[in-house]
Design a protein around this motif. Structure first.
Motif, PDB file in Angstrom:
ATOM      1  N   CYS A  35       0.805  -1.221   0.000  1.00  0.00           N
ATOM      2  CA  CYS A  35       0.000   0.000   0.000  1.00  0.00           C
ATOM      3  C   CYS A  35       0.832   1.263   0.000  1.00  0.00           C
ATOM      4  CB  CYS A  35      -0.931   0.026   1.214  1.00  0.00           C
ATOM      5  SG  CYS A  35      -2.319  -1.118   1.106  1.00  0.00           S
ATOM      6  N   ALA A  36       2.115   1.155   0.293  1.00  0.00           N
ATOM      7  CA  ALA A  36       2.947   2.359   0.384  1.00  0.00           C
ATOM      8  C   ALA A  36       2.991   3.056  -0.969  1.00  0.00           C
ATOM      9  CB  ALA A  36       4.351   1.998   0.843  1.00  0.00           C
ATOM     10  N   PRO A  37       2.506   4.279  -1.056  1.00  0.00           N
ATOM     11  CA  PRO A  37       2.483   5.009  -2.328  1.00  0.00           C
ATOM     12  C   PRO A  37       3.764   5.800  -2.548  1.00  0.00           C
ATOM     13  CG  PRO A  37       1.315   6.264  -0.691  1.00  0.00           C
ATOM     14  CD  PRO A  37       1.838   5.027   0.006  1.00  0.00           C
ATOM     15  N   SER A  38       3.974   6.246  -3.759  1.00  0.00           N
ATOM     16  CA  SER A  38       5.193   6.985  -4.074  1.00  0.00           C
ATOM     17  C   SER A  38       5.191   8.396  -3.513  1.00  0.00           C
ATOM     18  CB  SER A  38       5.386   7.050  -5.592  1.00  0.00           C
ATOM     19  OG  SER A  38       4.276   7.674  -6.209  1.00  0.00           O
ATOM     20  N   ASP A  39       4.001   8.905  -3.120  1.00  0.00           N
ATOM     21  CA  ASP A  39       3.947  10.276  -2.603  1.00  0.00           C
ATOM     22  C   ASP A  39       4.175  10.355  -1.100  1.00  0.00           C
ATOM     23  OD1 ASP A  39       1.619   9.301  -1.517  1.00  0.00           O
ATOM     24  OD2 ASP A  39       0.275  10.646  -2.598  1.00  0.00           O
ATOM     25  N   GLY A  40       4.423   9.196  -0.468  1.00  0.00           N
ATOM     26  CA  GLY A  40       4.758   9.192   0.947  1.00  0.00           C
ATOM     27  C   GLY A  40       3.577   9.200   1.897  1.00  0.00           C
ATOM     28  N   THR A  41       2.333   9.205   1.379  1.00  0.00           N
ATOM     29  CA  THR A  41       1.146   9.227   2.233  1.00  0.00           C
ATOM     30  C   THR A  41       0.642   7.808   2.448  1.00  0.00           C
ATOM     31  OG1 THR A  41       0.526  11.397   1.385  1.00  0.00           O
ATOM     32  CG2 THR A  41      -1.177  10.151   2.529  1.00  0.00           C
ATOM     33  N   LEU A  42       0.598   7.386   3.698  1.00  0.00           N
ATOM     34  CA  LEU A  42       0.204   6.018   4.019  1.00  0.00           C
ATOM     35  C   LEU A  42      -1.231   5.999   4.540  1.00  0.00           C
ATOM     36  CD1 LEU A  42       1.909   3.389   3.866  1.00  0.00           C
ATOM     37  CD2 LEU A  42       2.152   3.525   6.336  1.00  0.00           C
ATOM     38  N   ASN A  43      -2.078   5.136   3.967  1.00  0.00           N
ATOM     39  CA  ASN A  43      -3.482   5.028   4.345  1.00  0.00           C
ATOM     40  C   ASN A  43      -3.663   3.814   5.258  1.00  0.00           C
ATOM     41  OD1 ASN A  43      -6.333   4.347   4.313  1.00  0.00           O
ATOM     42  ND2 ASN A  43      -6.538   5.799   2.630  1.00  0.00           N
ATOM     43  N   MET A  44      -3.876   4.064   6.535  1.00  0.00           N
ATOM     44  CA  MET A  44      -3.980   2.976   7.505  1.00  0.00           C
ATOM     45  C   MET A  44      -5.226   2.117   7.251  1.00  0.00           C
ATOM     46  SD  MET A  44      -1.274   3.345   9.440  1.00  0.00           S
ATOM     47  CE  MET A  44      -1.409   2.810  11.163  1.00  0.00           C
TER      48      MET A  44
END
Length: 208
Positions: A35-44
């Motif tokens: 789930c880790a995106p390239s923009d650094g925002t992690l969605n729990m």
């Protein structure tokens, strides 16, 4: 004081709970990487859904996003270290084994690139470096052996060379992620660049 042994049913239930917890943790960490995106925002919430657990279970194991990122990153570097443990880093000629180390470890870094980007947005640089030290310690030891053997340059600090190797491997992963370099080429480019930098101005030492 009651010295009777614990009830077998209770003991079995405890083992099942531990096994369930271990499976949940593994599923959560796997989902974090995916789930880790390239923009650094992690969605729990997305991580919990992909892992097949509730948000309550997720936060029970990892109370904060920083805790989750730290655990996932620590596992990533541990996996890299396990891969490197199969290489003859202590015995083979440094100039021969270092390219293999680079080709082997950068691929692990590439698989976890987005995770590293997310961690970089939430964790301080000193913490990131501390997690990486498990792998960088192997790199440092190998470069030091190469310097002593006269095959790697000694006109720059060892720590600087270690950091440069690490940075260039991350660059290879970034080039692949942004489609600037094919995966089957990036490893060789990283290896050639690093070896050129390390041996610049260093006379050849046959058999070193």
């Amino acid at each position: 004081m009651d010295a009777r042994p614990p009830d077998r049913t209770t003991a079995d239930a405890g083992r099942r709970r531990r096994a369930d917890a271990e499976r949940n943790i593994a599923a959560i960490l796997d989902a974090t990487v995916q789930c880790a995106p390239s923009d650094g925002t992690l969605n729990m919430s997305a991580i919990a859904r992909l892992a097949g657990v509730s948000r309550v279970t997720l936060y029970a194991h990892f109370p904060t996003r920083e805790a989750l990122l730290g655990a996932a990153l620590q596992r990533a570097f541990r996996q890299t270290d396990e891969v490197l443990s199969g290489l003859p880093l202590d015995d083979a000629p440094p100039a021969e084994v270092l390219p293999e180390l680079i080709r082997t470890s950068w691929q692990v870094l590439e698989r976890h690139r987005n995770l590293y980007m997310a961690a970089s947005a939430d964790l301080p640089p000193a913490t990131l470096r501390a997690y990486a030290d498990l792998v960088l310690g192997r790199v440092e030891k190998l470069l030091s052996r190469g310097q002593s053997a006269g095959v790697f340059r000694t006109d720059m600090p060892l720590d600087w060379l270690v950091s440069t190797v690490y940075t260039l491997m991350h660059l290879a992963a970034e080039q692949v992620a942004t489609a600037h370099t094919p995966p089957d080429v990036a490893g060789d480019l990283a290896s050639a660049t690093i070896m050129s930098l390390l041996t610049s101005g260093t006379p050849a030492a046959p058999g070193a």
